[in-house]
Write a protein that holds these residues in place. Sequence first.
Motif, PDB file in Angstrom:
ATOM      1  N   GLN A 213       0.860  -1.174   0.000  1.00 17.47           N
ATOM      2  CA  GLN A 213       0.000   0.000   0.000  1.00 17.47           C
ATOM      3  C   GLN A 213       0.900   1.230   0.000  1.00 17.47           C
TER       4      GLN A 213
ATOM      5  N   LEU B  83       0.771   0.553 -10.740  1.00 13.88           N
ATOM      6  CA  LEU B  83       0.292  -0.627 -10.028  1.00 13.88           C
ATOM      7  C   LEU B  83       0.735  -1.891 -10.742  1.00 13.88           C
ATOM      8  N   LEU B  84       1.328  -2.820  -9.987  1.00 12.50           N
ATOM      9  CA  LEU B  84       1.716  -4.116 -10.530  1.00 12.50           C
ATOM     10  C   LEU B  84       0.985  -5.181  -9.732  1.00 12.50           C
TER      11      LEU B  84
ATOM     12  N   CYS C 222      -2.605  -4.733  -4.674  1.00 16.22           N
ATOM     13  CA  CYS C 222      -1.908  -3.610  -4.052  1.00 16.22           C
ATOM     14  C   CYS C 222      -2.770  -2.350  -4.137  1.00 16.22           C
ATOM     15  N   GLY C 223      -2.301  -1.290  -3.535  1.00 18.04           N
ATOM     16  CA  GLY C 223      -3.070  -0.052  -3.556  1.00 18.04           C
ATOM     17  C   GLY C 223      -2.168   1.156  -3.739  1.00 18.04           C
ATOM     18  N   ALA C 224      -2.720   2.193  -4.370  1.00 19.70           N
ATOM     19  CA  ALA C 224      -1.966   3.433  -4.555  1.00 19.70           C
ATOM     20  C   ALA C 224      -2.882   4.601  -4.242  1.00 19.70           C
ATOM     21  N   HIS C 225      -2.409   5.504  -3.414  1.00 17.77           N
ATOM     22  CA  HIS C 225      -3.290   6.557  -2.921  1.00 17.77           C
ATOM     23  C   HIS C 225      -2.590   7.912  -2.988  1.00 17.77           C
ATOM     24  N   THR C 226      -3.358   8.934  -3.221  1.00 19.76           N
ATOM     25  CA  THR C 226      -2.779  10.267  -3.354  1.00 19.76           C
ATOM     26  C   THR C 226      -3.572  11.240  -2.498  1.00 19.76           C
ATOM     27  N   PHE C 227      -2.897  11.879  -1.577  1.00 21.03           N
ATOM     28  CA  PHE C 227      -3.578  12.831  -0.689  1.00 21.03           C
ATOM     29  C   PHE C 227      -2.880  14.195  -0.705  1.00 21.03           C
TER      30      PHE C 227
ATOM     31  N   THR D 237      -1.675  10.842 -11.648  1.00 15.13           N
ATOM     32  CA  THR D 237      -2.286   9.775 -12.426  1.00 15.13           C
ATOM     33  C   THR D 237      -2.003   8.452 -11.731  1.00 15.13           C
ATOM     34  N   THR D 238      -2.895   7.523 -11.905  1.00 17.80           N
ATOM     35  CA  THR D 238      -2.669   6.182 -11.385  1.00 17.80           C
ATOM     36  C   THR D 238      -3.004   5.224 -12.496  1.00 17.80           C
ATOM     37  N   SER D 239      -2.112   4.326 -12.792  1.00 16.57           N
ATOM     38  CA  SER D 239      -2.444   3.356 -13.810  1.00 16.57           C
ATOM     39  C   SER D 239      -1.654   2.082 -13.616  1.00 16.57           C
TER      40      SER D 239
ATOM     41  N   LEU E  70      -6.953  10.465  -4.267  1.00 17.52           N
ATOM     42  CA  LEU E  70      -7.174   9.190  -4.948  1.00 17.52           C
ATOM     43  C   LEU E  70      -6.851   8.076  -3.969  1.00 17.52           C
ATOM     44  N   GLU E  71      -7.756   7.145  -3.823  1.00 16.22           N
ATOM     45  CA  GLU E  71      -7.474   5.973  -2.998  1.00 16.22           C
ATOM     46  C   GLU E  71      -7.806   4.759  -3.830  1.00 16.22           C
ATOM     47  N   ILE E  72      -6.784   4.028  -4.229  1.00 10.91           N
ATOM     48  CA  ILE E  72      -6.993   3.014  -5.261  1.00 10.91           C
ATOM     49  C   ILE E  72      -6.502   1.647  -4.809  1.00 10.91           C
ATOM     50  N   TYR E  73      -7.407   0.697  -4.818  1.00 13.04           N
ATOM     51  CA  TYR E  73      -7.084  -0.655  -4.371  1.00 13.04           C
ATOM     52  C   TYR E  73      -7.249  -1.696  -5.473  1.00 13.04           C
TER      53      TYR E  73
ATOM     54  N   VAL F 229      -6.878   0.215 -13.660  1.00 14.31           N
ATOM     55  CA  VAL F 229      -7.618   1.473 -13.523  1.00 14.31           C
ATOM     56  C   VAL F 229      -6.896   2.567 -14.301  1.00 14.31           C
TER      57      VAL F 229
ATOM     58  N   CYS G 275      -6.847   6.486 -13.471  1.00 14.59           N
ATOM     59  CA  CYS G 275      -7.367   7.532 -12.609  1.00 14.59           C
ATOM     60  C   CYS G 275      -6.438   8.727 -12.715  1.00 14.59           C
ATOM     61  N   SER G 276      -6.997   9.890 -12.685  1.00 14.27           N
ATOM     62  CA  SER G 276      -6.124  11.053 -12.637  1.00 14.27           C
ATOM     63  C   SER G 276      -6.858  12.172 -11.941  1.00 14.27           C
TER      64      SER G 276
END
Lengths: 482, 254, 452
Positions: free
Chosen positions: A370, A396-397, A401-406, A423-425, C368-371, C375, C377-378
């Motif tokens: 995470q 993300l692989l 798993c998780g990826a978060h942006t705050f 961006t998340t991909s 963004l909270e991604i599990y 995906v 997301c941006s």
Amino acid sequence: MEKDQDKILSDVTSGEYKYGFYSDIEMDRIPKGLSEDVVRIISGKKNEPEWLLDFRLKAYRHWLIMKMPTWPNLKIPPINYQEIIFYAAPKLRKNLNSIDDIDPELKKTFDKLGIPLDEQKHLAGVAVDAVIDSVSVKTTFKETLAEMGIIFCSFSDAVKEYPDLVKRYMGSVVPYTDNFFATLNSAVFSDGSFCYIPKGVRCPMELSTYFRINSANTGQFERTLLIADEESYVSYLEGCTAPSRDENQLHAAIVEIVAEKNAEVKYSTVQNWYPGNKEGKGGVFNFVTKRGICKGENSKISWTQIETGSAITWKYPSCILRGDNSTGEFYSVAVTNNYQQADTGTKMIHIGKNTKSTIVSKGISAGKGQNSYRGLVKVLKNATNARNFSQCDSLLLGDKCGAHTFPYIEVDNQTAIVEHEATTSKIGEDQIFYCNQRGISTDDAIGLIVNGYAREVINKLPMEFAVEAQKLLQISLEGSVG
Amino acid sequence: MLIINNLKASIGGKNILKGISLEVKPGEIHAIMGPNGSGKSTLAAVLAGRELVEVTEGTVTYFGKNLLEMTAEDRAKEGIFLGFQYPIEIPGVSMVNFMKTAVNENRKHKGLDPLSASDFLKMMREKKELVEIDSKLANRSVNEGFSGGEKKKNEIFQMAMLEPKLAILDETDSGLDIDALRIVANGVNKLKLPDNSFIVITHYQRLLDYIIPDVVHVLYDGRIVKTAGKELALELEEKGYDWIKKEVENNIIA
Amino acid sequence: MNGKSEVTERYIELYKENIDKISGVSSHYINSFREAAFEKFRELGIPTKKNEAYKYTNLNIFFDHDYKSYFMPVTSDFVKAEEFRCDVADLDTHGIVLLNGFYPTINEKLRQLPSGVWIGSLNEAAVRFADKIEKHYGKYAKTETDGLIHLNTAMASDGVFIYVPEGVTLTKPVQIVNLVQSDEDMFNQHRNLIIVEKNAEFSLIICDHTLSPKKFLTNAVTEVFVGENAHFDIIRVQNEHNNACKITHTFIHQEKNSVASSNNMTLHGGLIRNSTYHYLGGEGAESYSYGLFLADKWQHIDNFVNVDHASPHCTSNQLFKGVLDDMSTGAFNGRILVRPDAQGTLAYQKNNNILLTDDAKMDTKPQLEIYADDVKCSHGATVGQLDDDALFYLQSRGINKREARLMLMFGFAHEVIQNIKIEALRERMDNLVMQRLKGELSRCASCMVKCG
């Protein structure tokens, strides 16, 4: 095809930790547990002056009323502070004057880590301060640097030899009340590095500190203080490893940087504490407070971090941009694999006029890792023409798993321009296919893509470290142990 | 109509234009060529009134008036048009509203009444046909989501709408395929009247196959280092810019 | 610390003193939620800045005040409410008026529109359509952290009920006009429940007005169920005076392949907080969340958006913009949550803000909270000024600076407004925003309150 890829992904994400050995060094340990007496014992062991003991005691008393922060996006198991040994030091044979005075076992340890303490053998242009468990054991190139007026020594030596500098700057960037772990560190810190670059001096070599936790059940609480006087420049590196152990180890450090007028500090970290095993057992809790102040005009502080280790990482290297025209930078690559968790990012506090900050954060999550980016960009009322640009990407692989942006953006000045993008991909299947089509295995392709993805950050590292970092990224994500 | 005399300008303290002199007479087409970074776009920006560029020395006279004292919008109303190298995207502002405002501001300046909505739409239609522009563009926000070619055609369309006396086209040919280039060039040629003038800034000669210049200037390192007829463009195309650079360096040494 | 509990204490007392009266006019089912909600409210309290979701909004300035609350509507007020007419030209709607949170019609508390659509009082519906209420009421407004939602559940007794049966397309939108009018400072709460069944299509407009210059506080909760393949749009137009505080919580629950949009247009109000929760509970659902606010003087506008991707292959898009003048302050909290199995998610979020003065302040927190891994997301957020390049581009076409600035600001706002599908309303919004940007007062002709 999909199956293949899953298999490769799982291979790739099951890299092993190669620094997990333990060295049998004769140690001086105090009993486990934390109390006011323990604080006094630590201070006593180090023959500290009264003012420093006072500082520690104030911090300890303040710590007692504090609570552990709950806001990070982390699952932290309860920590029993009475089970931790707060001071452990290799027994010194006599005063350390030459390399021969060091315990041969200790020397072997550092050789094994690829950090020779012998100056002749060492990489040209890098001065090393080696810290094991709680204390600095050897600083190389001390004399060469001293000729230029640069002070580079252990924190304990600095307290004895340069008490005025330490008194003036210690706690000025991270006050002892700052946060739970910084306060704990202020009470029990054992050693660390101290560095002072005098006016107008460009430090001719990379300064570096190498941290190693060795003993069991021992917390490591080091403190680094780095002062760049007017018109000076320094590039500073730190690296760290720990033995593989089933229990968690606590590392709560403080780094303070002061950049005076026209000074520039580059601070790079390759963090490779033991991350725990594949089932999430063991690993270091890395709870670190790092902060720099651009005190004078035109000063610049640049943080670069490659975070591949630790079971849990909680750190936010930050810049207070107080001087007009000062610049803050934060470049980060954070990898979480298996059960690793990271909540990391930065704070850029714009106080002076025409201040600039740049944030580039690249998160890579694999296994059940995470990974959170947390950042604050704050523009105060009088900070006219402040500029910030933030780019926070997550890769993300794997699907567990998780990826978060705050990001937090707080703007109180109309002339500010603050931009945040994220961006998340998933790792691109078409990219992998493209590589496959050119004859590159999926395994290598992932390595290539991840390194390409992190390149912008890795390029900010000094050369010797950049190569290390690339290897480390590969290792932490791939099956190939280096 | 336009007299530039020893113009020096800088951006952020860096000197870009180092003394440019140039005269454009009514009806002339001037081409300004030069390698990247020679100051071509900066010259265009100074003429259009971009505040980012600081004029440090020299004068620019336009129909006897001091151009440098005028705001960007007044220059436009006096008939100066800049075709942008990178036209700006303005989300949320429709092309119709944008052009209507601009056309009516120009009319107001000339003491004319604003166009009625139907007259304006008619004008849009005519000009669109003139420059062969897809009519759908008009319904969208200014340049938003336009392809590179659409953006450049849109610049020519705006030029047609505003009927300038002096049009400065800043690398209007860059990023265009051959068909788009022809459309753009035809647009320019159709809009060419006996009295209005053009300054065509370009890196390559190919646009000048369609728009035949009267004079060609070569800009290098902030100075005009060579001025000649249209044959100069062909020479540049053949030999590149290196010989100019050499010539300049030799002159400095000599 | 004491301040917090004191403020909360006020509302605890209010509940204790009035719960019998409130329960007396409500149905058994709605009453059955009250006690648990009250306990939860007692635990959570009125949110303070320590609550991450309210980090940038100080509610105390409005909550720490002595208000009058009505728990039984007064008949004489109903007449006034029925006289209220919306003045938006060509806006053809089925109108409903809520006065101080109550459905103020004596006769026909529920009315049937073509194709079996019902609109009317929630209280009345709780009796007439008990099955529908029991299926949906209290099912979507879920929170572990926001005491205000529990406060509403504990005490609200009326509001609007709308039922759109399966397969029905209601061509005319329904318009709810929320009126607040009193000679005393007043606190009111209402609760709306909207049910849009499978394959149905429905648009809702909610307009907020204040009709007397007293201090007002409104805490409203709206629950929406959007069934499989259904389409639903909600547009809020907020035009209240500067001594009014409006807090809305909208929960939109979406089933498979449904499409829902929410658009919060905030033109005026002292303190406004809009929380919008989008729950994508079925594969292929799409959600769009928009917001625009123009703030001046001492106004504070806070938009909170939570998009919960709980199912695979859903798409979401957020676009929120703010223009801040004078010493106004704004906040944006946007969260995209992608749950572990929500593969194939596309989620976008954009928040742009313009500060017009040195005293205005904007805080933004896009998250963004991604599990899940498959995906895209941006998100992006900016705080700044008008784009210099765009300004020059307009000027270079002969448009003067003032006009050019106005065009750019209008364009900035229009990007949000253009998503309103109801043409008459979209045009009205463009006009109101243009007037406002020109510095003219923008309000509906029927509004008798001088704002500011």
